[in-house]
Design an enzyme around this catalytic site. Structure first.
Site, short mmCIF file in Angstrom:
data_model
loop_
_atom_site.label_atom_id
_atom_site.label_comp_id
_atom_site.label_asym_id
_atom_site.label_seq_id
_atom_site.Cartn_x
_atom_site.Cartn_y
_atom_site.Cartn_z
N ASN A 147 0.80 -1.24 0.00
CA ASN A 147 0.00 0.00 0.00
C ASN A 147 0.83 1.28 0.00
O ASN A 147 0.39 2.31 -0.51
CB ASN A 147 -1.02 -0.01 1.15
CG ASN A 147 -0.38 -0.09 2.50
OD1 ASN A 147 0.71 -0.64 2.66
ND2 ASN A 147 -1.05 0.44 3.50
N GLY A 223 2.93 -5.54 7.30
CA GLY A 223 1.94 -6.27 6.51
C GLY A 223 0.82 -6.76 7.41
O GLY A 223 0.53 -6.18 8.46
N SER A 224 0.22 -7.85 7.00
CA SER A 224 -0.99 -8.33 7.70
C SER A 224 -0.62 -9.08 8.99
O SER A 224 0.46 -9.66 9.10
CB SER A 224 -1.76 -9.28 6.78
OG SER A 224 -0.93 -10.36 6.42
N GLU A 243 4.94 -4.38 12.06
CA GLU A 243 4.01 -3.25 11.89
C GLU A 243 2.80 -3.82 11.15
O GLU A 243 2.87 -4.06 9.95
CB GLU A 243 4.66 -2.13 11.06
CG GLU A 243 5.92 -1.54 11.68
CD GLU A 243 5.64 -0.70 12.92
OE1 GLU A 243 4.49 -0.29 13.13
OE2 GLU A 243 6.59 -0.47 13.68
N LEU A 244 1.70 -4.04 11.87
CA LEU A 244 0.59 -4.82 11.30
C LEU A 244 -0.68 -3.96 11.14
O LEU A 244 -0.60 -2.74 11.10
CB LEU A 244 0.35 -6.06 12.18
CG LEU A 244 1.61 -6.86 12.51
CD1 LEU A 244 1.31 -8.02 13.43
CD2 LEU A 244 2.32 -7.36 11.25
N CYS A 277 -3.00 1.48 6.70
CA CYS A 277 -3.14 0.69 7.92
C CYS A 277 -3.85 1.47 9.03
O CYS A 277 -4.41 0.87 9.94
CB CYS A 277 -1.79 0.20 8.40
SG CYS A 277 -0.57 1.51 8.46
N GLU A 372 -10.22 -5.73 9.94
CA GLU A 372 -9.63 -4.62 9.18
C GLU A 372 -10.21 -4.65 7.77
O GLU A 372 -10.03 -5.63 7.04
CB GLU A 372 -8.11 -4.80 9.13
CG GLU A 372 -7.42 -3.68 8.37
CD GLU A 372 -5.91 -3.88 8.25
OE1 GLU A 372 -5.46 -5.03 8.11
OE2 GLU A 372 -5.20 -2.87 8.28
#
Ligand code: NAP
Length: 469
Positions: A147, A223-224, A243-244, A277, A372
């Site tokens: 993204n 990411g996820s 970093e989710l 995010c 999400e």
């Protein structure tokens, strides 16, 4: 791919598409075990060259990269548009932010310090003196999402190199181009060969090879949560930064400036079609002002221009794939059948576009509220008391950022202290981020912080040196 300063191809070509219309915009090549191993070997071999450089030499390379990015901002923005379908205006902003991330990293190369340890604070330490020095870790694997293909990669590569580490970067398969362009720029600006390598291919296969590789000492992942948890479970003793995702919430109090809150929430919900995010996904509005707020949100959303990402006036382009657009539209339909009202939007258009969608009175158990969405959908629910709103915000598996709009300092402070997140915004949307601030989450949103000053701490070892006089 970029391995050891050379462009590397394999026999397996991978097509890169513009998500908006599916047109082909480039070709990359798939890495196999051999390319993963040679990228890690090149990064390891470049370690001594990076370690021997002075802070100023590393800082200077990063400053040159910052300048080169600004000089080439149009070409870089165009690459971001091509691979991730981000509207051109937002793509230019991403390039500028990424250039700042590199500038902040170059400044941190100068500032990186250890500390003097007061050894004789304990009687046994009498006559002993000690300090910590911050040493690079070694080879860092940087795995990044689609993204923000440029800025999120720079949040890993900039601090890693500033501290004297070397990097193997694995960008998302849908958006591999900006990472490769950036490796060219770093090489031109004097980075030693092998200090930054980029490999492309399916994360599900080469990701594990990177995470398991004995010469990789740290994995920094954005990411996820699903993939983040897998990496955490497989990484063993390696250092891991995650970093989710998030389902960002904002509280709008009855005394808030509603015009501003609605304008900012619209921007925060629909930028890059919600594929951010910290996209504004849940809004809790005091019931007395809920209908006015909803009217404003609907009016703002109605003005957003849907179109081709290369058109200067486009606000909403597309999601990353048609499958994602179908999923998001399906979640909207599910919320509707569970009783939510569609205030505006809700339809799937073209190949992978979803209209900016405002929902009201959404059951908290609907996926659009409790998971999400990562799409242009925002749910607006009412509340009576602030305590209730705080409880609803906290009723989430995630905890990246949240916010409140209110003129009442006491309420703002209470929410700031009681909401369980990594960052809390007062009279600002939770989607707000400048790149030097500490950024990261709690709960399923991850662990560790980014922002060059904070990332560099994660990417260095505070070695203690003690001597007795
Ligand atoms: P993703 O599917 O988790 O992919 C992220 C990266 O991981 C890609 O490079 C992917 O490669 C790779 N990968 C996939 N499986 C892997 C495995 N088993 N081992 C190692 N790497 C693997 O996420 P995404 O769809 O690109 O991005 C969206 C997610 O990122 C959202 O959840 C969003 O909230 C989160 N995000 C968080 C932040 C933050 O700072 N907290 C910022 C941006 C995005 P392939 O593309 O080849 O599968």
């Amino acid at each position: 791919m970029h391995i050891g300063g050379k462009a590397v191809k394999t026999a397996t070509a991978l097509k890169v598409e513009l998500p908006y219309d599916g047109s082909e915009v480039g070709t990359v090549y798939r890495a196999f075990r051999e390319q993963v191993d040679s990228a890690v070997a090149a990064a390891k071999a470049a370690g001594p060259a990076m370690g021997e450089m002075t802070r100023e030499e590393r800082s200077c390379i990063l400053r040159k990269v910052h300048e080169a990015m600004l000089e080439r901002r149009d070409a870089l923005a165009s690459a971001i548009v091509s691979e991730c379908g981000k509207p051109i205006r937002e793509a230019r902003t991403e390039v500028e932010r990424a250039a700042y991330t590199i500038l902040f990293s170059s400044e941190e190369a100068h500032r990186l310090v250890g500390e003097v340890v007061p050894m004789d604070a304990e009687p046994a330490g009498k006559g002993h003196y000690a300090m910590t020095v911050r040493e690079p870790l070694g080879v860092i694997a940087a795995i990044t999402p689609f993204n923000f293909p440029m800025n999120l990669a720079m949040h890993k590569i900039g601090p890693a190199l500033a501290a004297g580490n070397t990097v193997v970067h694995k960008p998302a398969s849908t958006t591999p181009i900006s990472g490769i362009l950036m490796a060219d720029i770093f090489a031109e600006c004097g980075l030693p060969q092998g200090a930054l390598n980029v490999i492309t291919g399916p994360g599900g296969e080469i990701g594990d090879l990177l995470v398991f590789h004995p010469d990789v000492v740290m994995v920094t992942f954005t990411g996820s949560p699903e993939v983040g948890l897998r990496i955490r479970n497989l990484a063993g003793m390696k250092r891991v930064t995650l970093e989710l995702g998030n389902n960002s919430a904002v509280i709008v109090d009855e005394d808030a400036n509603l015009e501003e809150a609605a304008a900012r929430c619209t921007a925060g919900a629909f930028a890059h079609s919600g594929q951010v995010c910290i996209s504004v996904q849940r809004i809790y509005v005091q019931s007395r002002v809920k209908s006015e707020f909803l009217e404003r949100m609907a009016a703002n959303a109605g003005k957003l221009v849907i179109g081709h990402p290369r058109e200067a006036g486009t606000d909403i382009s597309s999601l990353i794939t048609p499958k994602e657009a179908e999923r998001v539209q399906g979640w909207v339909a599910e919320a509707k059948s569970a009783g939510a009202k569609v205030v505006t939007g809700g339809e799937h258009r073209g190949r992978a576009t979803v209209e900016p969608t405002v929902l009201a009175d959404v059951p908290e158990t609907s996926p659009v509220m409790c998971k999400e969405v990562f799409g242009p959908v925002v749910g607006v629910n009412g509340y009576e008391r602030l305590e209730e709103a705080i409880e609803l915000v906290n009723r989430s598996d995630y905890g990246l950022q949240a916010g409140i709009y209110t003129r009442d300092m006491e309420k703002a402070w209470k929410a700031a202290r009681q909401v369980h997140v990594g960052g809390f915004m007062i009279n600002e949307i939770p989607q707000f981020r400048v790149d030097q601030m500490p950024y990261g989450g709690v709960k399923l949103s991850g662990s560790g912080r980014e922002g060059p000053r904070y990332a560099i701490e994660e990417m260095t070892e505070p070695k203690l040196i003690c001597w007795k006089v």
